[in-house]
Design an enzyme around this catalytic site. Structure first.
Site, PDB file in Angstrom:
ATOM      1  N   THR A 175     -48.808 -27.814 -71.020  1.00 52.66           N
ATOM      2  CA  THR A 175     -48.088 -26.841 -70.185  1.00 52.66           C
ATOM      3  C   THR A 175     -47.311 -26.429 -71.150  1.00 52.66           C
ATOM      4  O   THR A 175     -47.474 -26.310 -72.335  1.00 52.66           O
ATOM      5  CB  THR A 175     -47.158 -27.695 -69.091  1.00 52.66           C
ATOM      6  OG1 THR A 175     -48.151 -27.949 -67.742  1.00 52.66           O
ATOM      7  CG2 THR A 175     -46.287 -26.262 -68.470  1.00 52.66           C
ATOM      8  N   ARG A 203     -53.375 -29.804 -55.480  1.00 46.93           N
ATOM      9  CA  ARG A 203     -52.194 -30.207 -55.382  1.00 46.93           C
ATOM     10  C   ARG A 203     -51.325 -29.671 -56.645  1.00 46.93           C
ATOM     11  O   ARG A 203     -52.040 -28.876 -57.826  1.00 46.93           O
ATOM     12  CB  ARG A 203     -52.926 -32.430 -57.074  1.00 46.93           C
ATOM     13  CG  ARG A 203     -51.350 -32.308 -57.682  1.00 46.93           C
ATOM     14  CD  ARG A 203     -51.692 -31.839 -58.755  1.00 46.93           C
ATOM     15  NE  ARG A 203     -50.518 -32.574 -59.583  1.00 46.93           N
ATOM     16  CZ  ARG A 203     -49.760 -32.592 -60.765  1.00 46.93           C
ATOM     17  NH1 ARG A 203     -51.002 -30.997 -61.722  1.00 46.93           N
ATOM     18  NH2 ARG A 203     -48.926 -32.831 -61.515  1.00 46.93           N
ATOM     19  N   GLY A 205     -47.562 -29.310 -58.694  1.00 49.81           N
ATOM     20  CA  GLY A 205     -46.962 -30.325 -60.000  1.00 49.81           C
ATOM     21  C   GLY A 205     -45.557 -29.796 -60.249  1.00 49.81           C
ATOM     22  O   GLY A 205     -45.090 -28.991 -58.980  1.00 49.81           O
ATOM     23  N   THR A 226     -41.917 -30.482 -69.308  1.00 50.04           N
ATOM     24  CA  THR A 226     -43.674 -30.278 -69.769  1.00 50.04           C
ATOM     25  C   THR A 226     -43.745 -32.111 -69.188  1.00 50.04           C
ATOM     26  O   THR A 226     -43.302 -32.708 -69.549  1.00 50.04           O
ATOM     27  CB  THR A 226     -44.085 -29.938 -70.724  1.00 50.04           C
ATOM     28  OG1 THR A 226     -45.611 -30.135 -70.460  1.00 50.04           O
ATOM     29  CG2 THR A 226     -43.281 -30.467 -72.428  1.00 50.04           C
ATOM     30  N   GLY A 227     -45.206 -32.399 -68.395  1.00 51.69           N
ATOM     31  CA  GLY A 227     -45.236 -33.471 -68.518  1.00 51.69           C
ATOM     32  C   GLY A 227     -45.661 -34.341 -67.154  1.00 51.69           C
ATOM     33  O   GLY A 227     -46.459 -33.059 -66.728  1.00 51.69           O
ATOM     34  N   GLY A 229     -45.676 -34.491 -63.960  1.00 52.96           N
ATOM     35  CA  GLY A 229     -45.214 -33.537 -62.548  1.00 52.96           C
ATOM     36  C   GLY A 229     -44.747 -34.057 -61.611  1.00 52.96           C
ATOM     37  O   GLY A 229     -44.008 -34.171 -61.095  1.00 52.96           O
TER      38      GLY A 229
HETATM   39  N1  ASP Z   1     -45.784 -30.531 -65.538  1.00 54.01           N
HETATM   40  C1  ASP Z   1     -47.535 -30.443 -65.314  1.00 54.01           C
HETATM   41  C2  ASP Z   1     -48.127 -30.846 -63.755  1.00 54.01           C
HETATM   42  O1  ASP Z   1     -47.861 -31.928 -63.462  1.00 54.01           O
HETATM   43  C3  ASP Z   1     -48.582 -31.100 -66.444  1.00 54.01           C
HETATM   44  C4  ASP Z   1     -48.435 -30.820 -68.415  1.00 54.01           C
HETATM   45  O2  ASP Z   1     -46.974 -30.716 -67.928  1.00 54.01           O
HETATM   46  O3  ASP Z   1     -48.631 -30.166 -68.405  1.00 54.01           O
HETATM   47  O4  ASP Z   1     -48.499 -29.766 -63.439  1.00 54.01           O
END
Ligand code: ASP
Length: 315
Positions: A175, A203, A205, A226-227, A229
């Site tokens: 992301t 879905r 996030g 980012t992480g 979600g």
């Molecule tokens: N936070 C994003 C999600 O859960 C994914 C990511 O950060 O790579 O959609």
């Protein structure tokens, strides 16, 4: 104080020196630099934090290395469903889109939602209809196709798992987001993502959820996360940091540490974020192995970092 600050991320996850080949590392650092410089150009000329974060995120969306725009991961049905959001810290204006397909730059669409609609969040076909009315660029499925992404989907389906980007299988994508403070003191944040490989049921996030993946308030800070979600939504991560600063008087780095290294971790949430406060301080905390990140402040050299043992703040 005519200081400006800009920070960007390209995703957090299992990114270690062992897992990233030197030539790939070079490509990532170059892509981060290019994106950071494109946003900094705007701030240098006295432009707004909002223009700068949009510019940097668009640069990352157009780069196939990151899980946003062109490089978005595949859904279970072999489509690309993208989420993005923006927020400005002076008016608390915000715009977001979720589950949009074939939009070249979802972050631009999120900005249009903020500026040209009476809503904050649009999704799916309705958001695409709004985008057409706004003259936003669309691309064919081929534009978003990459062999490596398709293989990731096949592997995920085979193993019956929904895969967060940058798990051990796939350490190289993520992301994207940007946060800025401009010379006039305006804060802004933007985040854009393709979400998770093999995701189903539309879905969505944290990235398009204002307060979870993105937040900006001139009184406190601007944040892009980012992480994983689901955890970031439950922990209302971005707004929590702003609240700790506003109501508890914490500094940016204290608030970031408490939320990312303690609260989120206790919940089981992996990831990180980038943040800038009203004074132009920058924090880039993450509780995973690594996070693609870059930052610059007026008069200071541009910095890129990926791994845990590299510097992660500017105060
Ligand atoms: N936070 C994003 C999600 O859960 C994914 C990511 O950060 O790579 O959609």
């Amino acid at each position: 104080m005519n200081l400006y600050s800009l920070a960007i991320h390209g995703g957090a996850g299992t990114i270690s020196r062992k897992s990233l080949r030197p030539e790939m590392e070079k490509q990532y650092r170059e892509a981060l630099e290019t994106a950071l410089q494109s946003g900094e150009q705007i701030l240098k000329k006295g432009g707004s934090a909002m223009d700068a974060v949009i510019q940097s995120v668009m640069s990352l969306e157009d780069c196939p290395l990151f899980n946003a725009g062109k490089g978005s991961v595949f859904t279970h049905d072999a489509k690309h469903e993208m989420d993005a959001s923006v927020m400005r810290g002076d008016t608390l204006g915000a715009g977001a889109v979720a589950c949009v397909q074939q939009v070249r730059n979802p972050v631009l669409l999120a900005r249009r939602v903020m500026e040209q609609s009476e809503h904050v969040m649009l999704s799916g076909r309705g958001a695409e209809e709004f985008a057409r009315g706004q003259g936003i660029a669309f691309e064919s499925d081929e534009y978003f196709y990459s062999e490596i992404r398709f293989r990731q989907l096949k592997d995920a389906i085979h193993e019956d798992r929904i895969q967060l980007d940058h798990t051990p299988e796939d350490k190289k994508f993520g992301t994207v987001g940007a946060v800025a403070r401009d010379a006039n003191g305006l804060l802004a944040a933007a985040t854009s993502t393709g979400g998770m490989t093999n995701k189903r049921y539309n879905r969505i996030g944290d990235s398009p959820v204002i307060g979870a993946g993105t937040y900006a308030n001139n009184r406190t800070c601007a944040i892009s996360c980012t992480g994983h979600g689901e955890y970031f939504i439950r922990a209302v991560v971005a707004y929590d940091i702003s609240c700790l600063m506003e109501y508890k008087g914490m500094s940016l780095s204290e608030a970031c540490h408490l939320v990312v290294m303690e609260k989120l971790k206790q919940l089981g949430g992996e990831g990180g974020l980038i943040a800038v406060d009203a004074a132009g301080n920058i924090a880039l905390p993450f509780n995973s192995e690594g996070m693609y990140r870059a930052w610059v402040r007026k008069g200071e050299p541009l910095q890129t970092a990926i791994y845990k043992d590299e510097i992660s703040s500017a105060e």
